[in-house]
Scaffold this active site. Structure first.
Site, PDB file in Angstrom:
ATOM      1  N   HIS A 113      -5.599   5.408   2.597  1.00  0.00           N
ATOM      2  CA  HIS A 113      -4.327   4.771   2.251  1.00  0.00           C
ATOM      3  C   HIS A 113      -3.195   5.497   2.965  1.00  0.00           C
ATOM      4  O   HIS A 113      -3.115   6.721   2.910  1.00  0.00           O
ATOM      5  CB  HIS A 113      -4.109   4.685   0.746  1.00  0.00           C
ATOM      6  CG  HIS A 113      -4.229   5.978  -0.003  1.00  0.00           C
ATOM      7  ND1 HIS A 113      -5.435   6.640  -0.200  1.00  0.00           N
ATOM      8  CD2 HIS A 113      -3.293   6.744  -0.620  1.00  0.00           C
ATOM      9  CE1 HIS A 113      -5.228   7.728  -0.903  1.00  0.00           C
ATOM     10  NE2 HIS A 113      -3.933   7.837  -1.172  1.00  0.00           N
ATOM     11  N   VAL A 114      -2.390   4.713   3.640  1.00  0.00           N
ATOM     12  CA  VAL A 114      -1.268   5.248   4.397  1.00  0.00           C
ATOM     13  C   VAL A 114       0.010   4.987   3.599  1.00  0.00           C
ATOM     14  O   VAL A 114       0.337   3.842   3.283  1.00  0.00           O
ATOM     15  CB  VAL A 114      -1.164   4.589   5.788  1.00  0.00           C
ATOM     16  CG1 VAL A 114       0.015   5.179   6.561  1.00  0.00           C
ATOM     17  CG2 VAL A 114      -2.465   4.776   6.568  1.00  0.00           C
TER      18      VAL A 114
END
Ligand SMILES: [Zn+2]
Length: 153
Positions: A113-114
Site C-alpha cells: 500500500h502506497v
C-alpha cells in the site's frame, strides 16, 4: 520454491484491506476506485485530511512480491488520487511513500500500500507524517464525497 516466498503471510479473514474490498459497500469501506489488481481507499486513520492509499487487491506480499502489473495499477491509482486531491484540496505538495514491516510503521503487512498524504504550506511540518499525532479537520465521509466528486470531474 517460489510458491513459499509468495504465499500469503497472514490470515485474510482478519485483513482490513481484504474486508474492505469484499464488503460490498465501497462508501462505508472508504474505497474510492477499484481496478482489477488494485484499489484506492481513504485512510481511516489519516495523518492529514485526504490521506489516501493505493493498495494491491491480492493478499500476501509487499513491494518485493508485487508483479509489474500490480505495480502499474498501484502507481496509476497514486496518480489518479493525487490529481483528485489537487482538484478538491489544492495542496502545496505531497508525501508519497511505502512503509514495510512493523518496525517501519506499516499497519498492514500483507498488501503493498502506497500512502498519499497531501501537504500544505504551514501545515503540521513539525509533526512527523508517520508519527502518532493526527490532525482531523474534516469528517471522513465529507472527504470521501469531495474526493469522489473530484475523481469524476
Ligand atoms: Zn488482505
Amino acid at each position: 520454491m517460489p510458491y513459499v516466498s509468495t504465499a500469503p503471510t497472514g490470515d485474510p479473514g482478519g485483513c482490513v484491506f481484504c474486508n474492505a474490498r469484499s464488503g460490498g459497500d465501497d462508501r462505508a469501506a472508504l474505497i474510492l476506485r477499484r481496478q482489477e489488481q488494485a484499489f484506492l481507499i481513504l485512510n481511516a486513520f489519516p495523518y492529514a485530511c485526504g490521506h489516501l492509499m493505493a493498495v494491491t487487491a491480492r493478499h500476501g506480499g509487499g513491494l518485493r512480491e508485487a508483479s509489474t502489473a500490480e505495480l502499474t495499477e498501484v502507481m496509476a491509482l497514486v496518480q489518479v488520487g493525487m490529481r483528485a486531491l489537487s482538484r478538491a484540496y489544492r495542496p502545496d505538495g505531497f508525501n508519497v511513500g511505502v512503509n514495510e514491516g512493523r518496525v517501519a510503521g506499516a499497519g498492514v503487512l500483507d498488501h503493498l500500500h502506497v500512502h498519499v498524504v497531501p501537504r500544505w504550506n504551514g501545515d503540521t511540518n513539525f509533526i512527523p507524517v508517520l508519527g502518532e499525532v493526527r490532525v482531523l479537520p474534516e469528517a471522513l465521509d465529507v472527504t470521501y464525497d469531495r474526493l469522489s466528486a473530484a475523481l469524476d470531474s
